[in-house]
Design a protein around this motif. Sequence first.
Motif, PDB file in Angstrom:
ATOM      1  N   SER A 106       0.761  -1.443  -0.013  1.00 20.99           N
ATOM      2  CA  SER A 106       0.070   0.146  -0.025  1.00 20.99           C
ATOM      3  C   SER A 106       0.880   1.366  -0.008  1.00 20.99           C
ATOM      4  CB  SER A 106      -0.851   0.008   0.961  1.00 20.99           C
ATOM      5  OG  SER A 106      -1.854  -1.204   1.160  1.00 20.99           O
ATOM      6  N   MET A 107       2.032   1.342   0.749  1.00 21.67           N
ATOM      7  CA  MET A 107       2.795   2.363   0.760  1.00 21.67           C
ATOM      8  C   MET A 107       3.525   2.706  -0.699  1.00 21.67           C
ATOM      9  SD  MET A 107       4.903   1.790   4.382  1.00 21.67           S
ATOM     10  CE  MET A 107       6.139   2.741   4.217  1.00 21.67           C
ATOM     11  N   ILE A 108       4.074   1.490  -1.439  1.00 20.78           N
ATOM     12  CA  ILE A 108       4.491   1.608  -2.614  1.00 20.78           C
ATOM     13  C   ILE A 108       3.389   2.048  -3.684  1.00 20.78           C
ATOM     14  CG2 ILE A 108       5.260   0.358  -4.579  1.00 20.78           C
ATOM     15  CD1 ILE A 108       6.531  -1.603  -2.644  1.00 20.78           C
ATOM     16  N   VAL A 109       2.107   1.787  -3.557  1.00 23.54           N
ATOM     17  CA  VAL A 109       0.987   2.095  -4.491  1.00 23.54           C
ATOM     18  C   VAL A 109       0.692   3.672  -4.152  1.00 23.54           C
ATOM     19  CG1 VAL A 109      -1.468   1.860  -4.920  1.00 23.54           C
ATOM     20  CG2 VAL A 109       0.166  -0.360  -4.907  1.00 23.54           C
ATOM     21  N   CYS A 110       0.466   3.894  -2.857  1.00 19.88           N
ATOM     22  CA  CYS A 110       0.047   5.195  -2.639  1.00 19.88           C
ATOM     23  C   CYS A 110       1.295   6.112  -3.115  1.00 19.88           C
ATOM     24  CB  CYS A 110       0.152   5.266  -1.075  1.00 19.88           C
ATOM     25  SG  CYS A 110      -0.386   7.014  -0.598  1.00 19.88           S
ATOM     26  N   SER A 111       2.383   5.996  -3.178  1.00 16.08           N
ATOM     27  CA  SER A 111       3.327   6.817  -3.678  1.00 16.08           C
ATOM     28  C   SER A 111       3.765   6.763  -5.070  1.00 16.08           C
ATOM     29  CB  SER A 111       4.735   6.639  -2.507  1.00 16.08           C
ATOM     30  OG  SER A 111       5.281   5.166  -2.951  1.00 16.08           O
ATOM     31  N   SER A 112       3.001   6.015  -5.814  1.00 14.54           N
ATOM     32  CA  SER A 112       3.404   5.528  -7.166  1.00 14.54           C
ATOM     33  C   SER A 112       3.579   6.919  -7.968  1.00 14.54           C
ATOM     34  CB  SER A 112       2.211   4.999  -7.872  1.00 14.54           C
ATOM     35  OG  SER A 112       2.261   3.637  -7.192  1.00 14.54           O
ATOM     36  N   GLN A 113       4.763   6.990  -8.674  1.00 13.37           N
ATOM     37  CA  GLN A 113       5.112   8.167  -9.568  1.00 13.37           C
ATOM     38  C   GLN A 113       5.166   7.741 -10.954  1.00 13.37           C
ATOM     39  OE1 GLN A 113       6.196  10.979  -8.273  1.00 13.37           O
ATOM     40  NE2 GLN A 113       5.598   9.769  -6.353  1.00 13.37           N
ATOM     41  N   LEU A 165     -17.510  -2.168  -0.341  1.00 12.47           N
ATOM     42  CA  LEU A 165     -18.497  -1.178  -0.191  1.00 12.47           C
ATOM     43  C   LEU A 165     -17.733  -0.035   0.421  1.00 12.47           C
ATOM     44  CD1 LEU A 165     -21.506  -0.164  -0.142  1.00 12.47           C
ATOM     45  CD2 LEU A 165     -21.634  -1.192   2.068  1.00 12.47           C
ATOM     46  N   ILE A 166     -16.978  -0.289   1.533  1.00  9.84           N
ATOM     47  CA  ILE A 166     -16.347   0.939   2.201  1.00  9.84           C
ATOM     48  C   ILE A 166     -15.428   1.490   1.235  1.00  9.84           C
ATOM     49  CG2 ILE A 166     -15.052   1.351   4.229  1.00  9.84           C
ATOM     50  CD1 ILE A 166     -16.080  -0.673   5.588  1.00  9.84           C
ATOM     51  N   MET A 167     -14.604   0.957   0.545  1.00 12.19           N
ATOM     52  CA  MET A 167     -13.501   1.644  -0.112  1.00 12.19           C
ATOM     53  C   MET A 167     -14.192   2.137  -1.417  1.00 12.19           C
ATOM     54  SD  MET A 167     -10.571   2.595  -0.788  1.00 12.19           S
ATOM     55  CE  MET A 167      -9.676   2.004   0.701  1.00 12.19           C
ATOM     56  N   PHE A 168     -15.452   1.520  -2.007  1.00 12.85           N
ATOM     57  CA  PHE A 168     -15.935   2.221  -2.985  1.00 12.85           C
ATOM     58  C   PHE A 168     -16.554   3.746  -2.458  1.00 12.85           C
ATOM     59  CE2 PHE A 168     -19.704   3.593  -5.090  1.00 12.85           C
ATOM     60  CZ  PHE A 168     -19.573   3.489  -6.432  1.00 12.85           C
ATOM     61  N   TYR A 169     -17.127   3.831  -1.302  1.00 11.04           N
ATOM     62  CA  TYR A 169     -17.584   5.377  -1.086  1.00 11.04           C
ATOM     63  C   TYR A 169     -16.242   6.112  -0.577  1.00 11.04           C
ATOM     64  CZ  TYR A 169     -22.347   3.877  -1.109  1.00 11.04           C
ATOM     65  OH  TYR A 169     -23.547   3.365  -1.550  1.00 11.04           O
ATOM     66  N   ILE A 170     -15.058   5.554  -0.065  1.00 16.78           N
ATOM     67  CA  ILE A 170     -13.940   6.333   0.295  1.00 16.78           C
ATOM     68  C   ILE A 170     -13.505   6.738  -1.021  1.00 16.78           C
ATOM     69  CG2 ILE A 170     -11.668   6.286   0.886  1.00 16.78           C
ATOM     70  CD1 ILE A 170     -12.397   4.358   3.310  1.00 16.78           C
ATOM     71  N   SER A 171     -13.368   6.121  -2.135  1.00 20.14           N
ATOM     72  CA  SER A 171     -12.653   6.285  -3.174  1.00 20.14           C
ATOM     73  C   SER A 171     -13.749   7.517  -3.978  1.00 20.14           C
ATOM     74  CB  SER A 171     -12.622   5.115  -4.311  1.00 20.14           C
ATOM     75  OG  SER A 171     -11.782   4.323  -3.443  1.00 20.14           O
ATOM     76  N   PRO A 186      -7.223   7.453  -0.873  1.00 24.97           N
ATOM     77  CA  PRO A 186      -7.666   6.064  -0.523  1.00 24.97           C
ATOM     78  C   PRO A 186      -6.555   4.909  -0.789  1.00 24.97           C
ATOM     79  CG  PRO A 186      -8.485   6.950  -2.811  1.00 24.97           C
ATOM     80  CD  PRO A 186      -7.742   8.031  -1.983  1.00 24.97           C
ATOM     81  N   TRP A 187      -5.570   5.055  -1.610  1.00 27.75           N
ATOM     82  CA  TRP A 187      -4.663   3.696  -1.593  1.00 27.75           C
ATOM     83  C   TRP A 187      -3.743   3.935  -0.265  1.00 27.75           C
ATOM     84  CZ3 TRP A 187      -2.705   4.983  -7.235  1.00 27.75           C
ATOM     85  CH2 TRP A 187      -3.693   4.499  -8.136  1.00 27.75           C
TER      86      TRP A 187
END
Length: 519
Positions: A106-113, A165-171, A186-187
């Motif tokens: 998740s850290m790698i995805v969140c910081s994706s360049q 469901l939760i991540m859909f609404y967060i996204s 969200p990532w």
Amino acid sequence: MYKIGNIYYITAISVIGGGLFGFDISSMSAILGTNQYKCYFNQGPVGPPFTDDPECSGPKADVQGGITAAMPGGSFIGALVSGFLTDWLGRKRAIQIGAVIWIIGSMIVCSSQNIGQLVVGRFINGLSVGIESAQVPVYVAELAHPSKRGRVVGAQQWAITWGILIMFYISFGCSYLDGAKAFRVPWGLQALPAAFLLIGLFFLPESPRWLARKDRWEDCEKVLALVHGHGDPNSPFVKRELQEIQEMVEFERRNQDVSYFELFKPHMINRTHIGVFTQIWSQLTGMNVMGNNNLVASSIQYVINVFMTIFALIFIDRWGRRLPLLVGSFFMALWLFINAGLMASYGHPAPPGGVNNVPEESWQISGPPSKAVIACTYLFVASFAPTWGPVSWIYPPELFPLRVRGKAVALCTAANWIMNFALSYFVPPAFVNIQWKVYVVFGVFCVTMFIHVFFCFPETSGKSLEEVEALFQQKIPAWKTRVQYQHVRALEQNRADEKVADIEASPERQVTTGEKPIS
């Protein structure tokens, strides 16, 4: 350290591992259509990165397919590796390792360049999902009382639906943020459940059956007493369960540590094929077709999925395993064939390039028939949620003996992920090339799985994991397993009672105990 003994609390913490799968599904599907995502990872001729130009086309179709497929590809490998991890370190530690891997991914995805970093991050997340999806059902199944096993293992599927469901609404909410924050937030947030899972597992006991296999009998008895005897090691159920585990472990002592090849030997191949096809069929139900139908608001389907799974949690141990699989197959085939008929009769080809320049949306339908298609899609999700959704996780851990259970369930789950990986490539071009006929293909799959389940899948509900082993040894036809096995079990119990009575009445016992013979 304090250990939690309530099986429902144990389940609530453990199945967060399943929730990670749901988080991953929505964190991509709800984001890849946003302008922020398309422009940041744009490969088209318009709109450089960091812009919100509505003309950005995003990654190329084949590249986006690779981004999406990276997760199930990693999950396939993670599921296979989990078989070795769980036998070596234990069920609980394997799940904790999966949680750590998820946080890293998740850290790698969140910081994706760039796209390359995004693919790597999603692949690492997939490794975690593979481990969790394979070993959480094993862990919970080995701790649960037979009468509650279906309910608590089925909670894995419920956690997946909640994660979606939760991540859909967060996204969806984050889609209103400017620039890269729309997908980075969200990532990044999806790492939090894994952190909670990692910490929560420290307060849970290890699987008693894994402890027994490692000759940690004192710890095994303590766990059984904690979970099933309210701390009392003299509880009748605890003593009986411990005895059954001892008998099974002693029987398996004649076998060395097994490899995956053991699962394909003549005495094991039948249940291996059942477990593997349970996971394959769960992917070929058509949920990937109906669940991603662009005519339907995704959030409504997600709500239906969450709500209808509750029925499985409440009633699955009464329904058994065969009945939900048969009923689910029948109704899913029905809705798929109706949708195909409506599309063929009232639909027409979309303009070249697809609706809204989406090639997969190659067929159009409007008016009342379109509402009927939407209704069938809802009914399909409602048919899948209490049947194949949870049972595909409940059933495989119940099929295998202790010595191979970790690797066997890992193999079954790997079959799920390799099929998921294949469908991520098959379904989009199928909608482009054969259009509405895709529904017919999956409808035929549902009919096939109905026949397969009826003739080959035995009933395992309500039996201890050791009793399921005896079920396969009796070689009772699958459609007779519930009735005939109960009869066989009653006969065996009568023989055991007669043997005990003979021992009690024997002269040797009378001499050693000082009892007087009964004339």
